[in-house]
Design a protein around this motif. Structure first.
Motif, PDB file in Angstrom:
ATOM      1  N   UNK A   5       0.853 -11.876  12.827  1.00  0.00           N
ATOM      2  CA  UNK A   5      -0.235 -11.371  11.859  1.00  0.00           C
ATOM      3  C   UNK A   5      -0.964 -12.394  11.072  1.00  0.00           C
ATOM      4  N   UNK A   6      -2.029 -12.519  10.751  1.00  0.00           N
ATOM      5  CA  UNK A   6      -2.878 -13.595  10.764  1.00  0.00           C
ATOM      6  C   UNK A   6      -2.299 -13.378   9.168  1.00  0.00           C
ATOM      7  N   UNK A   7      -2.075 -12.801   8.731  1.00  0.00           N
ATOM      8  CA  UNK A   7      -1.477 -12.923   6.784  1.00  0.00           C
ATOM      9  C   UNK A   7       0.109 -12.869   6.818  1.00  0.00           C
ATOM     10  N   UNK A   8       0.867 -13.318   7.559  1.00  0.00           N
ATOM     11  CA  UNK A   8       2.518 -13.522   8.130  1.00  0.00           C
ATOM     12  C   UNK A   8       2.560 -14.727   6.808  1.00  0.00           C
ATOM     13  N   UNK A   9       3.308 -14.393   5.898  1.00  0.00           N
ATOM     14  CA  UNK A   9       4.629 -13.986   5.314  1.00  0.00           C
ATOM     15  C   UNK A   9       3.267 -12.746   5.174  1.00  0.00           C
ATOM     16  N   UNK A  10       4.501 -11.196   5.642  1.00  0.00           N
ATOM     17  CA  UNK A  10       3.658 -10.228   4.580  1.00  0.00           C
ATOM     18  C   UNK A  10       4.751  -9.666   3.356  1.00  0.00           C
ATOM     19  N   UNK A  11       5.732  -9.696   3.564  1.00  0.00           N
ATOM     20  CA  UNK A  11       6.448  -9.671   2.086  1.00  0.00           C
ATOM     21  C   UNK A  11       7.234 -10.798   1.926  1.00  0.00           C
ATOM     22  N   UNK A  12       7.302 -11.343   0.027  1.00  0.00           N
ATOM     23  CA  UNK A  12       8.037 -12.577   0.089  1.00  0.00           C
ATOM     24  C   UNK A  12       9.058 -12.303  -1.225  1.00  0.00           C
ATOM     25  N   UNK A  13       9.675 -13.022  -0.932  1.00  0.00           N
ATOM     26  CA  UNK A  13      10.972 -12.795  -2.713  1.00  0.00           C
ATOM     27  C   UNK A  13       9.836 -12.486  -3.637  1.00  0.00           C
ATOM     28  N   UNK A  14      10.127 -11.767  -4.672  1.00  0.00           N
ATOM     29  CA  UNK A  14       9.327 -12.307  -6.600  1.00  0.00           C
ATOM     30  C   UNK A  14      10.067 -11.740  -7.160  1.00  0.00           C
ATOM     31  N   UNK A 266       4.145  -2.632  17.301  1.00  0.00           N
ATOM     32  CA  UNK A 266       3.694  -3.710  15.700  1.00  0.00           C
ATOM     33  C   UNK A 266       5.464  -3.971  15.784  1.00  0.00           C
ATOM     34  N   UNK A 267       6.064  -4.971  15.745  1.00  0.00           N
ATOM     35  CA  UNK A 267       7.064  -5.196  15.090  1.00  0.00           C
ATOM     36  C   UNK A 267       7.744  -6.137  14.134  1.00  0.00           C
ATOM     37  N   UNK A 268       8.058  -5.824  13.159  1.00  0.00           N
ATOM     38  CA  UNK A 268       8.426  -6.323  12.188  1.00  0.00           C
ATOM     39  C   UNK A 268       9.828  -7.348  12.428  1.00  0.00           C
TER      40      UNK A 268
END
Length: 292
Positions: A5-14, A266-268
């Protein structure tokens, strides 16, 4: 072979959420009614793994809840709930995950209809040091089927069968590491198997002598999923980007979710045990690689 994905990472720690302030990784994924649902492993200030939830209408941009949807319960989960995988089976979502305690990891199962309320089946493979369990999304010859991975060397993929998702039997080894290769030290199932006209398609992870985690693909017989039909000799994804090379554990891509959306998979995956990323691949391309 896979396109990140171009927007990787899609989730990070908060940092503002104590339960997911340090690490988010290894997401289960399922596509249902036009929505991609993620269940992901989160580690916070107390170093305990919990499971969070995120959703997306396009598969790339995710909204997540600010509270975990699944938390450890009892002594066998005293150190956390880890590495979920998801399938839709019998009109319910079933999650396999690793129950982790001071004694070690065990395989557990839970089910839900809404990702908020859960029925726990508990530890279903009581043997210590077992993980990487994935359910098949349908019964085969009237039996539930699961791949799992006892940690005793060599770390290999095993199969087991059940009539009720609780008692499992006829467990046996079906795929081993290939010495001297990228998957020579250990292997395990990544995301749950996907049914295709050619066979059960499995994304798996492999570990080499340098402890680098890569992804591979294999194909198993539709009627006898203990029989491997083919196994691509090269990895389909390996750590290359900075977010995959550096993190809590260096040089790791660890896929735990796959969604079939039209002609694309789509592989996550978790990257370096710190963030969540995604990649796509054309279905025909992946099947061709698997030897179909």
């Amino acid at each position: 072979m896979l396109k990140r994905f171009l927007n990787n990472p899609i989730l990070k720690p908060k940092r503002e959420n104590p339960w997911e302030s340090k690490l988010v990784f290894n997401p289960a994924a399922i596509y249902h009614n036009g929505i991609v649902h993620l269940l992901y492993r989160a580690v916070g200030d107390d170093n305990i793994s919990r499971i969070g939830y995120a959703m997306s209408s396009n598969g790339f941009e995710f909204f997540r809840l600010n509270k975990p949807v699944f938390t450890p319960r009892g002594i066998l989960e005293s150190k956390g709930c880890e590495d979920p995988r998801l399938v839709l089976l019998d009109d319910q979502f079933y999650m396999t995950y690793t129950s982790y305690s001071a004694q070690g990891p065990r395989v557990s199962i839970a089910s839900t209809r809404n990702f908020l309320q859960w029925e726990r089946y508990g530890v279903v493979l009581p043997e210590l040091n077992n993980k990487d369990a994935v359910l098949f999304p349908e019964k085969v010859n009237g039996k539930y089927v699961m791949f799992h991975r006892p940690i005793s060397p060599p770390r290999s993929i095993w199969i087991a069968f059940s009539d009720d998702l609780v008692d499992w039997h006829d467990s046996k080894k079906i795929m081993e590491p290939v010495k001297g290769r990228w998957d020579g030290v250990g292997i395990g199932s990544a995301s749950p198997p996907v049914k295709t006209e050619k066979g059960w398609l499995l994304i798996f992870h492999g570990v080499d002598e340098e402890s680098v985690y890569r992804l591979g693909v294999a194909l198993f017989d539709l009627e006898d999923p203990s029989r491997i039909l083919s196994r691509h000799p090269e990895p389909i994804l390996e750590p290359e980007e900075d977010y995959e090379l550096h993190g809590e554990v260096k040089e790791v891509v660890f896929a735990t979710g796959i969604c079939e959306i039209e002609d694309t998979y789509y592989i996550y995956y978790g990257a370096a045990d710190r963030v969540i990323c995604g990649a796509t691949v054309d279905k025909k391309v992946l099947l061709d690689l698997a030897g179909a």
